[in-house]
Design an enzyme around this catalytic site. Sequence first.
Site, short mmCIF file in Angstrom:
data_model
loop_
_atom_site.label_atom_id
_atom_site.label_comp_id
_atom_site.label_asym_id
_atom_site.label_seq_id
_atom_site.Cartn_x
_atom_site.Cartn_y
_atom_site.Cartn_z
N LYS A 55 46.37 6.99 15.03
CA LYS A 55 45.12 7.00 14.28
C LYS A 55 45.39 7.20 12.79
O LYS A 55 46.48 7.58 12.39
CB LYS A 55 44.20 8.11 14.80
CG LYS A 55 44.76 9.51 14.60
CD LYS A 55 43.82 10.57 15.15
CE LYS A 55 44.40 11.97 14.92
NZ LYS A 55 43.48 13.03 15.40
N ARG A 148 34.63 20.59 20.18
CA ARG A 148 34.47 19.55 19.15
C ARG A 148 33.87 18.29 19.75
O ARG A 148 33.03 17.64 19.15
CB ARG A 148 35.83 19.26 18.51
CG ARG A 148 35.76 18.48 17.23
CD ARG A 148 37.14 18.34 16.60
NE ARG A 148 38.08 17.58 17.45
CZ ARG A 148 39.36 17.40 17.13
NH1 ARG A 148 39.86 17.94 16.03
NH2 ARG A 148 40.14 16.68 17.94
N TYR A 275 46.48 18.34 -19.24
CA TYR A 275 45.15 18.85 -19.57
C TYR A 275 45.13 20.37 -19.63
O TYR A 275 45.66 21.05 -18.75
CB TYR A 275 44.14 18.38 -18.53
CG TYR A 275 43.87 16.90 -18.53
CD1 TYR A 275 43.34 16.27 -19.65
CD2 TYR A 275 44.16 16.12 -17.41
CE1 TYR A 275 43.10 14.90 -19.66
CE2 TYR A 275 43.92 14.76 -17.40
CZ TYR A 275 43.39 14.16 -18.53
OH TYR A 275 43.15 12.81 -18.53
#
Length: 385
Positions: A55, A148, A275
Amino acid sequence: MNLVQIPSRHRPAARRPAVGEPAGLSEAVVDLSAVRDNVRTFRRLVPQGVLAVVKADAFGHGAVPVARAAVDAGATWLGVARADEALQLRADGLTVPILTWLYDAAELMLLGDVDVDVSISTIAELHHVVSNPSVHHVHLKLDTGLHRSGSAPGQWIELTRTAAHYEALGALTVRGIWSHLSHGDAADAVQSRRQLELLRTGVVLARRAGLRPGVVHLANSAGAITLDAPDCDLVRIGAGLYGIDEVGLGLRPAMRLMSKLAQVRRIRAGEGVSYGHDFVADRDTTVALVPLGYADGIPRVASGQASVLCRAVRMPVIGRIAMDQFVVDAGDLPVEPGELVTIFGDGSHGEPTAQDWADWAGTIPHEIYCGLGSRVPRRYEEAAR
């Protein structure tokens, strides 16, 4: 603005990348021999068959090449989360059984047309499948504690009886019964054993309803080793397939992330980098730019903690990781643009690993791999052992 074409005789000759060097700015190199070795490790250690979980584009490694390597090494099933992932595997010629567990009603006909097994957790899902007669094979999922997905235990008898009714009518075949561990390591063996016992009870009830599932599966990569479940027919290896070694099996990480230094400059003591100037040099030093950033999956939260390998030296990441780039401190090394940088690998050459980056980012290596963006090309190799 007028564009001027440079005559070919004045153009610099294109330099071929050296062996192991990215063809462009950066690339993720996937060693398919490591995938095969990892599958073979599980096959050697556990008696059950192996379902390779590919997956999320095989955890960012590339679903089709990884699936082919896993099957070549003896995996007999493939598992994906979403319907489009299953369809991609079938479109690319993978013929082994495939299980998918997230889909909507509109996708069922497509899945059935290419003989993909689907997971069912509720009566409503069962009715959707029956209303799409192209789907033939299903796996009933029991919630044993992950909470789940899966059938609640109190609804399991109704689900199995209804599935048995439809199977008797020829509407479908219940090919599997499964669940998912909430804990996978040895420290949580009590919870895993509790889930296994619940699954066993579920299988008994399913058989009493008249079902005869061909496969029963519960264990993930870690559970395959830590949970003694000889009555299960498959283990599902996801993390272990890619070398995420949660229980010390000696698995091989399959991916290394490479780049090249894009720019090099010298800064003086007291000058800041990136930054906000979170980093200010305490000495004169050389800094170098790596052309990867959080848009490519380099976790911004690892700023100031991470390091990379260049010239066999660990160079710390300094300043904030930006969207497209980050800066490393090369000290007094005479580095030049174009030099090879390893962001992570298997650690055998002193480079950071995906686990190192996960530790720096406060996450798991699964997220590091899955987070690599589409701007990072994947290249596949078969490393010699």
